[in-house]
Design an enzyme around this catalytic site. Structure first.
Site, PDB file in Angstrom:
ATOM      1  N   ARG A 237     -16.433  33.894  27.916  1.00 24.22           N
ATOM      2  CA  ARG A 237     -16.295  33.092  26.705  1.00 24.22           C
ATOM      3  C   ARG A 237     -15.318  33.777  25.756  1.00 24.22           C
ATOM      4  NH1 ARG A 237     -17.649  29.358  29.047  1.00 24.22           N
ATOM      5  NH2 ARG A 237     -19.395  27.936  28.721  1.00 24.22           N
ATOM      6  N   GLU A 266     -11.183  27.059  21.294  1.00 23.39           N
ATOM      7  CA  GLU A 266     -10.555  26.107  22.241  1.00 23.39           C
ATOM      8  C   GLU A 266     -10.569  24.682  21.679  1.00 23.39           C
ATOM      9  OE1 GLU A 266     -12.594  26.634  25.950  1.00 23.39           O
ATOM     10  OE2 GLU A 266     -12.089  28.743  26.052  1.00 23.39           O
ATOM     11  N   HIS A 284      -8.723  27.348  30.198  1.00 20.29           N
ATOM     12  CA  HIS A 284     -10.135  27.236  30.623  1.00 20.29           C
ATOM     13  C   HIS A 284     -10.262  26.407  31.911  1.00 20.29           C
ATOM     14  CE1 HIS A 284     -14.531  27.316  28.986  1.00 20.29           C
ATOM     15  NE2 HIS A 284     -14.525  27.272  30.311  1.00 20.29           N
TER      16      HIS A 284
HETATM   17  P1  NAP Z   1     -25.359  34.954  34.642  1.00 18.77           P
HETATM   18  O1  NAP Z   1     -25.671  34.960  36.084  1.00 18.77           O
HETATM   19  O2  NAP Z   1     -26.447  34.665  33.675  1.00 18.77           O
HETATM   20  O3  NAP Z   1     -24.688  36.352  34.282  1.00 18.77           O
HETATM   21  C1  NAP Z   1     -24.496  36.792  32.986  1.00 18.77           C
HETATM   22  C2  NAP Z   1     -24.451  38.301  33.011  1.00 18.77           C
HETATM   23  O4  NAP Z   1     -24.120  38.763  31.702  1.00 18.77           O
HETATM   24  C3  NAP Z   1     -25.762  38.943  33.414  1.00 18.77           C
HETATM   25  O5  NAP Z   1     -25.511  39.959  34.325  1.00 18.77           O
HETATM   26  C4  NAP Z   1     -26.308  39.509  32.111  1.00 18.77           C
HETATM   27  O6  NAP Z   1     -27.068  40.680  32.374  1.00 18.77           O
HETATM   28  C5  NAP Z   1     -25.019  39.820  31.352  1.00 18.77           C
HETATM   29  N1  NAP Z   1     -25.206  39.794  29.911  1.00 18.77           N
HETATM   30  C6  NAP Z   1     -25.790  38.826  29.179  1.00 18.77           C
HETATM   31  N2  NAP Z   1     -25.786  39.168  27.885  1.00 18.77           N
HETATM   32  C7  NAP Z   1     -25.209  40.373  27.801  1.00 18.77           C
HETATM   33  C8  NAP Z   1     -24.933  41.262  26.729  1.00 18.77           C
HETATM   34  N3  NAP Z   1     -25.295  40.962  25.465  1.00 18.77           N
HETATM   35  N4  NAP Z   1     -24.320  42.420  27.003  1.00 18.77           N
HETATM   36  C9  NAP Z   1     -23.989  42.762  28.281  1.00 18.77           C
HETATM   37  N5  NAP Z   1     -24.230  41.950  29.334  1.00 18.77           N
HETATM   38  C10 NAP Z   1     -24.831  40.779  29.102  1.00 18.77           C
HETATM   39  O7  NAP Z   1     -24.231  33.884  34.318  1.00 18.77           O
HETATM   40  P2  NAP Z   1     -23.011  33.430  35.237  1.00 18.77           P
HETATM   41  O8  NAP Z   1     -23.391  32.237  36.022  1.00 18.77           O
HETATM   42  O9  NAP Z   1     -22.477  34.608  35.934  1.00 18.77           O
HETATM   43  O10 NAP Z   1     -21.987  32.943  34.088  1.00 18.77           O
HETATM   44  C11 NAP Z   1     -21.547  33.861  33.118  1.00 18.77           C
HETATM   45  C12 NAP Z   1     -20.763  33.166  32.036  1.00 18.77           C
HETATM   46  O11 NAP Z   1     -19.466  32.817  32.516  1.00 18.77           O
HETATM   47  C13 NAP Z   1     -21.315  31.828  31.542  1.00 18.77           C
HETATM   48  O12 NAP Z   1     -22.372  32.004  30.627  1.00 18.77           O
HETATM   49  C14 NAP Z   1     -20.100  31.177  30.918  1.00 18.77           C
HETATM   50  O13 NAP Z   1     -20.023  31.539  29.557  1.00 18.77           O
HETATM   51  C15 NAP Z   1     -18.936  31.796  31.681  1.00 18.77           C
HETATM   52  N6  NAP Z   1     -18.256  30.810  32.545  1.00 18.77           N
HETATM   53  C16 NAP Z   1     -16.938  30.558  32.352  1.00 18.77           C
HETATM   54  C17 NAP Z   1     -16.290  29.645  33.166  1.00 18.77           C
HETATM   55  C18 NAP Z   1     -14.842  29.349  33.002  1.00 18.77           C
HETATM   56  O14 NAP Z   1     -14.423  28.253  33.374  1.00 18.77           O
HETATM   57  N7  NAP Z   1     -14.054  30.261  32.481  1.00 18.77           N
HETATM   58  C19 NAP Z   1     -16.994  28.977  34.162  1.00 18.77           C
HETATM   59  C20 NAP Z   1     -18.332  29.271  34.333  1.00 18.77           C
HETATM   60  C21 NAP Z   1     -18.965  30.196  33.523  1.00 18.77           C
HETATM   61  P3  NAP Z   1     -28.263  41.148  31.371  1.00 18.77           P
HETATM   62  O15 NAP Z   1     -29.058  39.917  31.065  1.00 18.77           O
HETATM   63  O16 NAP Z   1     -28.988  42.197  32.156  1.00 18.77           O
HETATM   64  O17 NAP Z   1     -27.577  41.713  30.168  1.00 18.77           O
HETATM   65  C1  8YV Z   2     -16.611  24.328  32.245  1.00 20.72           C
HETATM   66  C2  8YV Z   2     -17.688  26.633  31.918  1.00 20.72           C
HETATM   67  O1  8YV Z   2     -15.258  24.277  31.933  1.00 20.72           O
HETATM   68  O2  8YV Z   2     -19.617  26.257  33.204  1.00 20.72           O
HETATM   69  C3  8YV Z   2     -19.127  26.815  32.232  1.00 20.72           C
HETATM   70  O3  8YV Z   2     -19.768  27.567  31.489  1.00 20.72           O
HETATM   71  O4  8YV Z   2     -17.170  27.232  31.033  1.00 20.72           O
HETATM   72  C4  8YV Z   2     -16.845  25.715  32.744  1.00 20.72           C
HETATM   73  O5  8YV Z   2     -17.326  25.597  34.034  1.00 20.72           O
HETATM   74  C5  8YV Z   2     -17.380  23.775  31.098  1.00 20.72           C
HETATM   75  O6  8YV Z   2     -18.680  24.086  31.060  1.00 20.72           O
HETATM   76  C6  8YV Z   2     -17.318  22.251  31.073  1.00 20.72           C
HETATM   77  O7  8YV Z   2     -16.225  21.820  30.425  1.00 20.72           O
END
Ligand code: NAP
Ligand code: 8YV
Length: 332
Positions: A237, A266, A284
């Site tokens: 994020r 964004e 994104h």
């Molecule tokens: P996840 O499995 O919940 O992983 C999140 C990780 O972050 C966990 O290992 C958690 O470990 C750690 N974390 C949470 N809060 C933290 C903190 N304050 N300090 C340090 N570590 C922390 O989630 P995911 O499925 O991997 O997705 C992660 C994130 O990627 C989403 O929440 C979203 O914001 C982002 N994302 C972006 C896109 C994109 O298009 N760019 C797409 C999908 C997701 P602990 O709880 O042990 O701290």
């Molecule tokens: C998407 C994401 O772009 O899943 C997320 O957290 O950031 C992305 O997969 C978004 O959620 C939908 O526009």
């Protein structure tokens, strides 16, 4: 079973852009009302008391929940749900679901692509070719940076962070990480603070959820610890990075380069980042393939269907995981 002949629950679909596949599926299961932003006043006042579910392709706040008195569930499109009032939903006994797992590998692939583009300057090299400079000026200059010999720090070793780490292991690169707590059964080195992780590696990949706990976690101190050969990749994020500090660090050589898929405001990108040297910026697109967005949309629909059929959605967010559908819930 929900069937077309039954008294169908009413579901509001909040759409910021067309989602034909999800709409077609929802219309087979529910009475569907489509609105273009999460504002309950866009729903006809006569229909509001009948609304029991929401498929949200945008965020929502507590006022949205309060405007729909029989609301039971909001199924959110996306794994990150920082734009969603999940705690407020939980306190009102409204289930919230998100779309984990189905996008994990796609986002990890994007992170690797972004890392390689950032380090090896591939977008700039292609621009060189397309501008006719290969024939006119000769070879594109050697990239200053390489992946070879790098050590990787993952900020957020969750589903996506682990998928990125697996890919980088195959690249022959050592991986370390920082979460709030160590992951059991993982061989990567754990650092209890982000600054310690940044000091131990030269490539930091941030993939943490948004929200107050991670707001500007990647700050001037972390960037200084990463150092002048340092590369920052952010696919989590935008608000997890102090963008002004990053732009300054790129401009004065505190770090070497950055690749960003996400931004604090964004779709607006700060002029400081647009002007900063050695950056690769993506709008994104982490999960943005037809394949993966369709899987995410299917999970939104499946969560609603499971809720109304069995009372147990597939992927509830932790805040609402313990909610059960009330036995008194009836048809419209
Ligand atoms: P996840 O499995 O919940 O992983 C999140 C990780 O972050 C966990 O290992 C958690 O470990 C750690 N974390 C949470 N809060 C933290 C903190 N304050 N300090 C340090 N570590 C922390 O989630 P995911 O499925 O991997 O997705 C992660 C994130 O990627 C989403 O929440 C979203 O914001 C982002 N994302 C972006 C896109 C994109 O298009 N760019 C797409 C999908 C997701 P602990 O709880 O042990 O701290
Ligand atoms: C998407 C994401 O772009 O899943 C997320 O957290 O950031 C992305 O997969 C978004 O959620 C939908 O526009």
């Amino acid at each position: 079973m929900i069937s077309a002949s039954a008294d169908l629950p009413t579901v509001v679909m909040v759409l910021t852009r067309p989602q034909d596949h999800a709409l077609r599926r929802l219309e087979k299961l529910f009475r569907v009302v489509v609105i273009d932003r999460p504002d309950f006043t866009l729903v006809d006042p006569a229909v509001r008391p009948a609304v029991r579910g929401v498929a949200s392709f945008a965020g929502f706040n507590a006022a949205f929940i309060d405007g729909l008195p029989r609301l039971e569930i909001i199924a959110v499109f996306g794994v990150g749900y920082d734009m969603v009032a999940a705690q407020e939903a939980a306190s009102r006994k409204v289930m919230v679901t998100n779309t984990p797992d189905v996008l994990t590998e796609e986002v990890a692939d994007t992170a690797i692509g972004l890392l390689i583009n950032t380090v090896r300057e591939l977008p700039q090299a292609e621009a060189w070719l397309r501008a006719g400079r290969w024939a006119r000026d000769g070879m594109y200059p050697l990239s200053r940076l390489t992946l070879r010999g790098r050590s990787i720090g993952i900020h957020g070793l969750g589903r996506i962070g682990s998928a990125i780490a697996r890919r980088l292991e195959a690249f022959g690169l050592p991986v370390a990480y920082h979460n709030r707590r160590p992951v059991e059964g993982i061989g990567y080195s754990y650092y209890p603070t982000l600054e310690e992780l940044a000091a131990a590696v030269d490539t930091l990949i941030s993939v943490v959820p948004g929200g107050p706990a991670t707001e500007t976690a990647v700050n001037a101190e972390v960037l200084a610890a990463l150092g002048p050969d340092g590369v920052l990749i952010n696919i989590g994020r935008g608000r997890s990075v102090d963008e002004a500090a990053l732009a300054a660090a790129l401009a004065n050589g505190t770090v070497a380069a950055a690749g960003l898929d996400v931004f604090a405001d964004e779709p607006n990108v700060s002029q400081a980042l647009l002007d900063a040297p050695n950056t690769t910026l993506l709008p994104h697109v982490g999960s943005a393939s037809v394949h993966t967005r369709r899987a995410m949309a299917d999970l939104v629909v499946d969560n609603l269907a499971e809720w109304f059929m069995t009372g147990r959605p597939l992927t509830p967010v932790p805040e609402t995981r313990s909610l059960v559908r009330s036995a008194s819930s009836t048809g419209d």
